[in-house]
Write a protein that holds these residues in place. Structure first.
Motif, mmCIF file in Angstrom:
data_model
loop_
_atom_site.group_PDB
_atom_site.id
_atom_site.type_symbol
_atom_site.label_atom_id
_atom_site.label_comp_id
_atom_site.label_asym_id
_atom_site.label_seq_id
_atom_site.Cartn_x
_atom_site.Cartn_y
_atom_site.Cartn_z
ATOM 1 N N GLU A 99 0.838 -1.187 0.000
ATOM 2 C CA GLU A 99 0.000 0.000 0.000
ATOM 3 C C GLU A 99 0.882 1.249 0.000
ATOM 4 O O GLU A 99 1.590 1.524 0.961
ATOM 5 C CB GLU A 99 -0.893 0.012 1.260
ATOM 6 N N PRO A 100 0.868 2.027 -1.099
ATOM 7 C CA PRO A 100 1.718 3.233 -1.151
ATOM 8 C C PRO A 100 1.354 4.218 -0.040
ATOM 9 O O PRO A 100 0.187 4.357 0.341
ATOM 10 C CB PRO A 100 1.416 3.813 -2.538
ATOM 11 N N ARG A 101 2.349 4.900 0.475
ATOM 12 C CA ARG A 101 2.149 5.910 1.518
ATOM 13 C C ARG A 101 3.186 7.012 1.357
ATOM 14 O O ARG A 101 4.206 6.828 0.692
ATOM 15 C CB ARG A 101 2.255 5.280 2.913
ATOM 16 N N GLU A 102 2.908 8.138 1.961
ATOM 17 C CA GLU A 102 3.822 9.279 1.860
ATOM 18 C C GLU A 102 5.075 9.001 2.677
ATOM 19 O O GLU A 102 5.002 8.539 3.809
ATOM 20 C CB GLU A 102 3.125 10.549 2.359
ATOM 21 N N LEU A 103 6.219 9.307 2.088
ATOM 22 C CA LEU A 103 7.509 9.063 2.719
ATOM 23 C C LEU A 103 8.237 10.381 2.931
ATOM 24 O O LEU A 103 7.992 11.358 2.218
ATOM 25 C CB LEU A 103 8.362 8.139 1.852
ATOM 26 N N PRO A 104 9.155 10.422 3.908
ATOM 27 C CA PRO A 104 9.974 11.629 4.077
ATOM 28 C C PRO A 104 10.756 11.936 2.809
ATOM 29 O O PRO A 104 11.081 11.042 2.017
ATOM 30 C CB PRO A 104 10.904 11.268 5.241
ATOM 31 N N TYR A 107 6.238 -1.580 -0.490
ATOM 32 C CA TYR A 107 5.850 -0.934 0.756
ATOM 33 C C TYR A 107 5.551 -2.030 1.782
ATOM 34 O O TYR A 107 4.518 -2.710 1.706
ATOM 35 C CB TYR A 107 4.614 -0.059 0.562
ATOM 36 N N LEU A 108 6.442 -2.219 2.734
ATOM 37 C CA LEU A 108 6.247 -3.206 3.790
ATOM 38 C C LEU A 108 5.640 -2.530 5.015
ATOM 39 O O LEU A 108 5.443 -1.309 5.046
ATOM 40 C CB LEU A 108 7.585 -3.865 4.142
ATOM 41 N N ASP A 109 5.354 -3.333 6.046
ATOM 42 C CA ASP A 109 4.733 -2.773 7.252
ATOM 43 C C ASP A 109 5.649 -1.784 7.960
ATOM 44 O O ASP A 109 5.197 -0.758 8.468
ATOM 45 C CB ASP A 109 4.342 -3.897 8.218
ATOM 46 N N ASP A 110 6.939 -2.105 8.013
ATOM 47 C CA ASP A 110 7.861 -1.274 8.775
ATOM 48 C C ASP A 110 9.009 -0.721 7.940
ATOM 49 O O ASP A 110 9.970 -0.163 8.478
ATOM 50 C CB ASP A 110 8.451 -2.067 9.946
ATOM 51 N N ALA A 111 8.940 -0.890 6.627
ATOM 52 C CA ALA A 111 10.049 -0.440 5.788
ATOM 53 C C ALA A 111 9.568 -0.304 4.346
ATOM 54 O O ALA A 111 8.455 -0.715 3.985
ATOM 55 C CB ALA A 111 11.225 -1.416 5.870
ATOM 56 N N VAL A 112 10.441 0.297 3.540
ATOM 57 C CA VAL A 112 10.223 0.403 2.094
ATOM 58 C C VAL A 112 11.488 -0.092 1.420
ATOM 59 O O VAL A 112 12.601 0.269 1.821
ATOM 60 C CB VAL A 112 9.926 1.853 1.677
ATOM 61 N N THR A 113 11.324 -0.933 0.413
ATOM 62 C CA THR A 113 12.486 -1.461 -0.304
ATOM 63 C C THR A 113 12.405 -1.068 -1.775
ATOM 64 O O THR A 113 11.321 -0.997 -2.355
ATOM 65 C CB THR A 113 12.566 -2.992 -0.195
ATOM 66 N N LEU A 118 20.714 -4.474 -7.219
ATOM 67 C CA LEU A 118 20.957 -3.363 -6.293
ATOM 68 C C LEU A 118 19.683 -3.149 -5.496
ATOM 69 O O LEU A 118 18.593 -2.990 -6.070
ATOM 70 C CB LEU A 118 21.332 -2.085 -7.050
ATOM 71 N N SER A 119 19.807 -3.166 -4.173
ATOM 72 C CA SER A 119 18.619 -3.087 -3.331
ATOM 73 C C SER A 119 18.860 -2.126 -2.173
ATOM 74 O O SER A 119 19.948 -2.094 -1.588
ATOM 75 C CB SER A 119 18.243 -4.478 -2.799
ATOM 76 N N ALA A 120 17.839 -1.350 -1.841
ATOM 77 C CA ALA A 120 17.868 -0.435 -0.689
ATOM 78 C C ALA A 120 16.664 -0.730 0.193
ATOM 79 O O ALA A 120 15.534 -0.870 -0.312
ATOM 80 C CB ALA A 120 17.855 1.018 -1.136
ATOM 81 N N ARG A 121 16.899 -0.842 1.497
ATOM 82 C CA ARG A 121 15.827 -1.072 2.458
ATOM 83 C C ARG A 121 15.883 0.039 3.495
ATOM 84 O O ARG A 121 16.901 0.225 4.164
ATOM 85 C CB ARG A 121 15.970 -2.433 3.136
ATOM 86 N N ILE A 122 14.762 0.784 3.629
ATOM 87 C CA ILE A 122 14.723 1.953 4.506
ATOM 88 C C ILE A 122 13.545 1.794 5.481
ATOM 89 O O ILE A 122 12.403 1.580 5.054
ATOM 90 C CB ILE A 122 14.531 3.251 3.710
ATOM 91 N N PRO A 123 13.792 1.846 6.780
ATOM 92 C CA PRO A 123 12.677 1.853 7.734
ATOM 93 C C PRO A 123 11.815 3.090 7.531
ATOM 94 O O PRO A 123 12.318 4.221 7.560
ATOM 95 C CB PRO A 123 13.372 1.890 9.103
ATOM 96 N N ALA A 124 10.545 2.897 7.292
ATOM 97 C CA ALA A 124 9.649 4.038 7.052
ATOM 98 C C ALA A 124 8.201 3.576 7.164
ATOM 99 O O ALA A 124 7.882 2.456 6.815
ATOM 100 C CB ALA A 124 9.889 4.643 5.672
#
Length: 360
Positions: free
Chosen positions: A265-270, A303-309, A354-360
């Motif tokens: 589920e897309p959500r607004e990110l910093p 869009y994961l529960d506690d992060a975005v990859t 190439l992968s990035a995982r950010i808590p958000a």
């Protein structure tokens, strides 16, 4: 007040009640009933103190009252010991108000004193017991006050720390806003002027009697790069100012050989997280152009529960020519560390991931 004395109190209080119960020598068999009831209340206090402190306070009050009954029936030290131990622990509990502690102490003291006189105990013994109760309660209240002050001091330190962090965050945001203004005033204006001049140069080249195609292509390419640089500068300014940016808009100009898939589920990110994810795609596409030109590239945003990859995978068709750890990846990892995330890169079959995982 450290946690160690509190733990010792919770461990030693039941042990003290057990010791008094074991060493007691009641003069009459019926005295074993209030004696056992007082000790049982003291033991139950150890089990309830952490979860239900007020219920534990009621148990200590009962232990003191039963101890007063034992003190009236038997002039030995068993009854006064139970009373003093119960009131000492009760008066040191922060969950019980001083008024409640004093009320219980007065009720127990009056019951023990009146009962002692009625039972014919010596006046000195009765007065000594009353004095002992008063001293024990004062000591417990003093210890309680120390604990309350220590807790208030910790709360004040925590509040001060939070205030300092808020001030530091405010200063950081103010500095970022200043940098954003500087970037906008210098880079954006310069790139805008450069883009206009390159457009004018392209028109002049086109108006030449015998225009040079290579020269025209170079001018057009320079103009395109200037436009892209201007767009990137504006995105950096948005990130510095903390303005929200939409990922779909950033990914609207992917090359034809790249496909994007969005899950969750897309959500607004910093803004800084959004820009990092976009830079990840840029770095992945740049590696693909250098080492696997024309090969298909897949981009997946989750869009994961506690992060975005964000994952970028390109297929080279062979195991050669895969990108190494260049400055682009180093910069991405540094950006990710600033927001508490991580960036990983490595071979993926015959391609590169190439992968990035950010808590958000």
């Amino acid at each position: 007040m450290t946690r160690l004395p509190l733990v010792l109190m919770r461990l030693l209080t039941p042990a003290a009640f057990v010791a008094i119960l074991v060493t007691a020598q009641p003069a009459a068999e019926w005295e074993r009933v209030p004696l056992a009831a007082s000790a049982a209340s003291g033991l139950a206090f150890g089990a309830l103190d952490l979860r239900w402190p007020r219920a534990a306070g009621v148990l200590l009050s009962l232990a003191a009252l039963f101890g007063a009954v034992v003190a009236v029936a038997d002039p030995s030290l068993t009854g006064p010991s139970l009373v003093c131990l119960s009131l000492l622990v009760l008066s040191s509990l922060a969950a019980i108000t001083p008024a409640e502690i004093i009320t219980v102490a007065v009720a127990v003291g009056v019951a023990a004193t009146a009962g002692g006189y009625l039972a014919g105990q010596p006046g000195g013994l009765v007065a000594g017991n009353a004095l002992a109760v008063s001293v024990v309660v004062l000591l417990g209240l003093n210890r309680r006050q120390y604990r309350v002050q220590a807790r208030h001091a910790r709360d004040l330190l925590d509040q001060t720390r939070l205030t300092q962090e808020a001030v530091a965050r405010g200063a950081t945001l103010e500095e970022r806003a200043r940098l954003a203004r500087e970037v906008h005033d210098i880079q954006a204006h310069s790139l805008s002027a450069l883009s206009l001049h390159l457009q004018a140069a392209a028109r002049l080249v086109a108006e030449l009697p015998s225009p040079d195609e290579k020269l025209a292509a170079c001018v057009r390419k320079a103009g395109q790069l200037a436009q892209e640089g201007l767009i990137e500068t504006r995105r950096a300014v948005h990130a510095l100012r903390g303005d929200p940016m939409a990922l779909p808009e950033l990914f609207g100009s992917l090359p034809d050989n790249a496909s994007i898939q969005v899950t969750g589920e897309p959500r607004e990110l910093p803004a800084d997280v959004t820009l990092l994810l976009y830079r990840t795609v840029q770095e992945g596409l740049s590696n693909a152009r250098k080492h696997a030109a024309g090969a298909p590239v897949s981009v997946e945003l989750s869009y994961l529960d506690d992060a975005v990859t964000m994952t970028v995978v390109n297929r080279t068709g062979s195991g050669s020519g895969l990108p190494g750890a260049g400055y682009g990846l180093t910069g991405l990892r540094e950006r990710a560390e600033l927001v508490g995330g991580e960036v990983t890169a490595g071979p993926d079959g015959a391609g590169w991931r190439l992968s990035a995982r950010i808590p958000a």
